[in-house]
Design an enzyme around this catalytic site. Structure first.
Site, mmCIF file in Angstrom:
data_model
loop_
_atom_site.group_PDB
_atom_site.id
_atom_site.type_symbol
_atom_site.label_atom_id
_atom_site.label_comp_id
_atom_site.label_asym_id
_atom_site.label_seq_id
_atom_site.Cartn_x
_atom_site.Cartn_y
_atom_site.Cartn_z
ATOM 1 C CG ASN A 1 -1.755 1.279 1.400
ATOM 2 O OD1 ASN A 1 -1.932 1.944 0.563
ATOM 3 N ND2 ASN A 1 -2.367 1.441 2.516
ATOM 4 C CE LYS B 1 0.347 3.579 4.814
ATOM 5 N NZ LYS B 1 0.339 3.769 6.187
ATOM 6 C CG HIS C 1 -5.598 1.915 5.410
ATOM 7 N ND1 HIS C 1 -5.360 2.660 6.271
ATOM 8 C CD2 HIS C 1 -4.796 1.086 5.153
ATOM 9 C CE1 HIS C 1 -3.956 2.439 6.444
ATOM 10 N NE2 HIS C 1 -3.371 1.338 5.917
ATOM 11 C CD GLU D 1 -2.738 5.449 6.801
ATOM 12 O OE1 GLU D 1 -2.658 5.560 5.400
ATOM 13 O OE2 GLU D 1 -1.894 5.104 7.460
ATOM 14 C CD GLU E 1 -3.321 -2.645 7.517
ATOM 15 O OE1 GLU E 1 -2.281 -3.134 7.055
ATOM 16 O OE2 GLU E 1 -3.861 -1.718 7.299
ATOM 17 N N GLY F 1 2.528 2.170 10.694
ATOM 18 C CA GLY F 1 3.724 3.254 10.314
ATOM 19 C C GLY F 1 4.208 3.638 11.560
ATOM 20 C CB SER G 1 5.619 -1.787 11.782
ATOM 21 O OG SER G 1 5.088 -0.396 12.105
ATOM 22 N N GLY H 1 5.191 1.415 4.590
ATOM 23 C CA GLY H 1 6.315 1.829 4.350
ATOM 24 C C GLY H 1 7.470 1.145 3.589
HETATM 25 C C1 PEP Z 1 -0.482 0.182 6.074
HETATM 26 O O1 PEP Z 1 -0.665 1.177 5.577
HETATM 27 O O2 PEP Z 1 -1.748 -0.454 5.842
HETATM 28 C C2 PEP Z 1 0.405 -0.401 6.826
HETATM 29 C C3 PEP Z 1 0.752 -1.409 7.345
HETATM 30 O O3 PEP Z 1 1.526 0.690 6.841
HETATM 31 P P1 PEP Z 1 3.150 0.270 7.470
HETATM 32 O O4 PEP Z 1 3.545 -0.992 6.930
HETATM 33 O O5 PEP Z 1 3.802 1.431 7.165
HETATM 34 O O6 PEP Z 1 2.942 0.145 9.247
#
Ligand code: PEP
Length: 247
Positions: free
Chosen positions: A9, A11, A95, A97, A165, A171, A211, A233
């Site tokens: 993803n 973003k 998600h 966010e 998640e 993040g 992460s 990320g």
């Molecule tokens: C995500 O955006 O779905 C995510 C898990 O981000 P990150 O891997 O950066 O924590």
């Protein structure tokens, strides 16, 4: 047998040019991988060009969001049909966010999941608790409600993917331990069994996100109920994402 899915993803990152050079490199790095689904979810502006670059490869295209209506006065939105037209196969829905920054609730997310399925897209429905909810002993309740409300009225689940998640791990550099993640994946499978039935639940891929990096993927993916990962990320760099893909 459940499919293993490794999804990136991106973003709101990468111009079209940056997206193309990333997938050119990624295609070469993962071209021999055939036993799992690999997908990238670029920003909307790059979907079409990335889709063209991915043609004939083993990498699928995913979108990060969509509207539930087919068309109309919804300024700034994109429909399932528009995504299908440019070769999008998966769509991330709900998600954290979208839930927390854009205030999407379970009833809106439910409409999106229904539209995605009826349009032939594969929805990746994201669920997960905040740190405060976990610390107050509400994780089970929050995740179960997100699933039962997000999937209400849905019968055709053949393309459904779930992503757990935990909001506190997205993040932040804090990953759920493999056993913490597995515990919630088992709960999710139980809730899916109650919503649909146990056989259907056993066939649904449940991804972990939060992460994920090349250094922690092996332990996470070795858990019985972790059927892949949704990576933020670490999916922005072709080399680190390819190491996750090859886990
Ligand atoms: C995500 O955006 O779905 C995510 C898990 O981000 P990150 O891997 O950066 O924590």
């Amino acid at each position: 047998m459940r499919s293993i899915i490794i999804a990136g993803n991106w973003k709101m990152n990468k111009t079209i040019g940056e997206s193309i050079s990333m997938v050119k490199e990624l295609k070469t790095l993962v071209r021999d991988i055939g036993d799992r689904a690999i997908l990238v979810c670029p920003p909307a502006t790059a979907l079409s060009s990335v889709g063209a670059e991915l043609k004939g490869s083993n990498i699928s295209l995913g979108a990060q969001n969509m509207h539930f209506e087919e068309n109309g006065a919804f300024t700034g939105e994109i429909s399932a049909g528009m995504l299908k037209e440019i070769g999008v196969e998966y769509v991330i829905l709900g998600h954290s966010e979208r839930r927390h920054v854009f205030e999407e609730d379970d009833s809106l997310i439910n409409k999106k999941v229904k539209t995605a399925i009826s349009s032939g897209l594969k929805p990746i429905l994201c669920v997960g608790e905040t740190l405060e909810e976990r610390e107050n002993g509400r994780m089970e309740d929050v995740v179960s409600t997100q699933l039962s409300d997000g999937l209400g009225g849905i019968e055709d689940i053949k393309n459904l993917v779930i992503a757990y998640e935990p909001v506190w791990a997205i993040g932040t550099g804090k990953t759920a331990t493999p056993s913490q993640a597995e515990e919630v994946h088992v709960l999710i499978r139980k809730v899916l069994g109650a919503i649909f039935d146990d056989e259907i639940s056993e066939g649904i891929s449940i991804l972990y996100g939060g992460s994920v990096k090349p250094g922690n993927i092996k332990e996470l993916i070795s858990q019985d109920n972790i059927d892949g990962v949704l990576v933020g990320g670490a999916s922005l760099d072709a080399k680190s994402f390819s190491e996750i893909v090859k886990c």
